[in-house]
Design an enzyme around this catalytic site. Structure first.
Site, mmCIF file in Angstrom:
data_model
loop_
_atom_site.group_PDB
_atom_site.id
_atom_site.type_symbol
_atom_site.label_atom_id
_atom_site.label_comp_id
_atom_site.label_asym_id
_atom_site.label_seq_id
_atom_site.Cartn_x
_atom_site.Cartn_y
_atom_site.Cartn_z
ATOM 1 N N ASP A 3 0.894 -1.198 0.173
ATOM 2 C CA ASP A 3 0.000 0.090 0.026
ATOM 3 C C ASP A 3 0.782 1.401 -0.006
ATOM 4 O OD1 ASP A 3 -2.608 1.447 0.034
ATOM 5 O OD2 ASP A 3 -1.605 2.140 2.171
ATOM 6 N N ARG A 47 0.039 6.349 -6.554
ATOM 7 C CA ARG A 47 -1.293 7.040 -6.821
ATOM 8 C C ARG A 47 -1.363 8.592 -6.785
ATOM 9 N NH1 ARG A 47 -4.738 4.332 -2.955
ATOM 10 N NH2 ARG A 47 -6.477 5.375 -3.711
ATOM 11 N N SER A 74 -6.774 -0.139 -0.092
ATOM 12 C CA SER A 74 -5.778 0.543 0.589
ATOM 13 C C SER A 74 -6.454 0.604 1.998
ATOM 14 C CB SER A 74 -5.670 1.944 -0.205
ATOM 15 O OG SER A 74 -4.758 2.963 0.731
ATOM 16 N N LYS A 127 -5.104 -2.259 5.146
ATOM 17 C CA LYS A 127 -4.487 -1.742 6.227
ATOM 18 C C LYS A 127 -5.182 -2.143 7.454
ATOM 19 C CE LYS A 127 -3.913 2.326 4.724
ATOM 20 N NZ LYS A 127 -3.771 3.462 3.975
HETATM 21 N N1 URA Z 1 -6.913 6.639 2.700
HETATM 22 C C1 URA Z 1 -6.107 5.676 2.434
HETATM 23 O O1 URA Z 1 -5.559 5.143 3.413
HETATM 24 N N2 URA Z 1 -5.904 5.129 1.014
HETATM 25 C C2 URA Z 1 -6.629 5.717 0.242
HETATM 26 O O2 URA Z 1 -6.590 5.198 -1.007
HETATM 27 C C3 URA Z 1 -7.503 7.226 0.354
HETATM 28 C C4 URA Z 1 -7.520 7.306 1.701
#
Ligand code: URA
Length: 433
Positions: free
Chosen positions: A161, A168, A183, A187
């Site tokens: 990520d 990104r 993402s 997590k």
């Molecule tokens: N927060 C995140 O952790 N990931 C994203 O892609 C957007 C906001």
């Protein structure tokens, strides 16, 4: 398997197999896939989307790309909250101590600012001495002792990520539903919480600009979490205007403290009490309504503020700043922004407000940029307020006075003033559970 074929398949609207997604995330993690191919696939996903199955596979691959945390040594129910990102969004600093003050454990891993949005770790680092890195033993011991610890993500945590997030951010592929879901949930699932409350922002300051899209994202993330055995709820909250009046790191910590003292802005207080109510409710403390009452009580009797000060001290920070927020270091310069017309503020482009704060030094343009922790904006007028030509609508703060002109122009261009008072918008649009 070739990355070229995977990119081509998604570009042409195909559905990637579990093995192809695993190959991609393995290559992102071990560095064998170059950035240009990773970025090309992100762009193909941005345009062609992903099925629910593909998104789940991507989420689980992100979760498994590094170490998974094990919280079994933490005694009690563990609750987390995660926001999809906004402007002036300092809710974690308020809800985490409220929830911890009731004995519910909050073992929180937070992020840094992304694009125009702020991050909890940057805000906490505005407090002198605060350590956002703790060893796993320190982290768990602190959660067991005082109920709350907040740290940044270690390098071994969901490393895929980290890489994807950074690419990104610079390839205009942040606001893709499957990429955001994988993402965030990748997590969240790599951590070991029992319950998760998601704050899915909607509107001009969020990555999802419409309520429908935000609801779709919320449902997707709630389903992914439930399938993984978590108790989940998502709130869809308004980000068509900044939350509260403060934007910028130390300014937001001060506003969070004022809210814990019971004198915070009405909109921010309302969102915090609703979120904290749902966190306590998922943890089994009662209905969302009775738990919201508990949240208000923890503010009224000072226990939540005490919990934040205790947490700051435990992580090496200067707790005096929490008890006396007026002693935070001030920016060297300030600049008053005056309205150029009279009427009501009809709407604001909240993303542009975030970028204006970034221009003052409150965020990063590149990963290496240093943050000016006292930089930012205090709004004097918000959507729906009446304003007269020449009246103050905001004060800008920065150690770099040369940044004021561009930040002011951005803020004024992002503020629409008209003759009619706009209709009130809800603060919480929907609850998805
Ligand atoms: N927060 C995140 O952790 N990931 C994203 O892609 C957007 C906001």
């Amino acid at each position: 398997m070739r990355m070229y074929d995977i990119i081509k398949k998604k570009r042409d609207g195909g559905e990637l197999s579990t093995e192809e997604i695993a190959f991609f995330i393995r290559g992102v993690t071990d560095g064998s896939i170059p950035d240009y191919q990773i970025s090309a696939l992100c762009m193909a996903i941005y345009f062609k989307g992903m099925t629910v199955r593909e998104t789940c596979d991507l989420t689980f691959a992100v979760r498994d790309s590094g170490d998974r945390l094990e919280f079994s040594a933490i005694n009690g129910i563990r609750v987390d909250k995660h926001s999809t990102g906004g402007v002036g969004d300092k809710t974690s600093l308020v809800v985490a101590p409220i929830v911890a003050s009731y004995g519910v454990k909050v073992a929180k891993m937070s992020g840094r600012g992304l694009g125009h949005t702020g991050g909890t770790v940057d805000k906490l680092e505005a407090i002198d001495g605060f350590r956002t890195t703790l060893s796993e033993e320190e982290f768990i011991a602190q959660v067991n002792k005082i109920g709350l610890a907040i740290v940044g993500q270690s390098r071994q945590f969901a490393p895929a990520d980290k890489k994807l997030y950074a690419l990104r951010d610079v390839t205009a592929t942040v606001d893709s539903m499957p990429l955001i879901a994988a993402s965030i949930m990748g997590k969240k699932l790599a951590a070991d919480d029992d319950c998760i409350v998601l704050d899915v922002k909607t509107g001009s300051g969020s990555f999802m600009k419409s309520v429908e899209k935000s609801r779709e994202l919320a449902k997707l993330m709630v389903d992914i979490g439930k399938n993984a055995g978590k108790k989940m709820v998502a709130l869809i909250t308004n980000m068509d205007r900044p939350l509260g009046y403060a934007i910028g790191n130390s300014l937001e910590v001060i506003e969070a403290v004022e809210t814990l003292q019971g004198r915070g802005p009405a909109d921010f207080t309302e969102v915090c009490m609703t979120l904290a109510g749902y966190m306590l409710s998922l943890a089994g403390k009662g209905t969302p309504e009775t738990c919201e009452e508990l949240a208000r009580r923890a503010v009224a009797d000072g226990s939540a503020l005490k919990k934040l000060a205790e947490t700051v001290a435990a992580q090496g920070g200067n707790a005096e700043l929490i008890l006396h927020p007026e002693t935070f270091k001030k920016a060297k310069y300030s600049h008053t922004v005056l309205s150029r017309s009279s009427g009501y503020i009809q709407s604001v482009d909240t993303e542009a407000y975030g970028l204006s704060s970034l221009a003052l030094g409150a965020g990063r343009n590149t990963a290496e940029d240093a943050i000016d922790y006292s930089a930012g904006i205090i709004l004097k007028k918000k959507t729906g307020d009446a304003v007269k030509e020449g009246e103050e609508i905001a004060t800008l703060y920065s150690d770099n006075a040369a940044s004021f002109a561009a930040a002011e122009e951005k803020l004024l261009a992002a503020t629409v003033i008209g003759s009619e008072k706009p209709a009130d918008e809800p603060l919480v649009y929907d609850i998805v559970d």
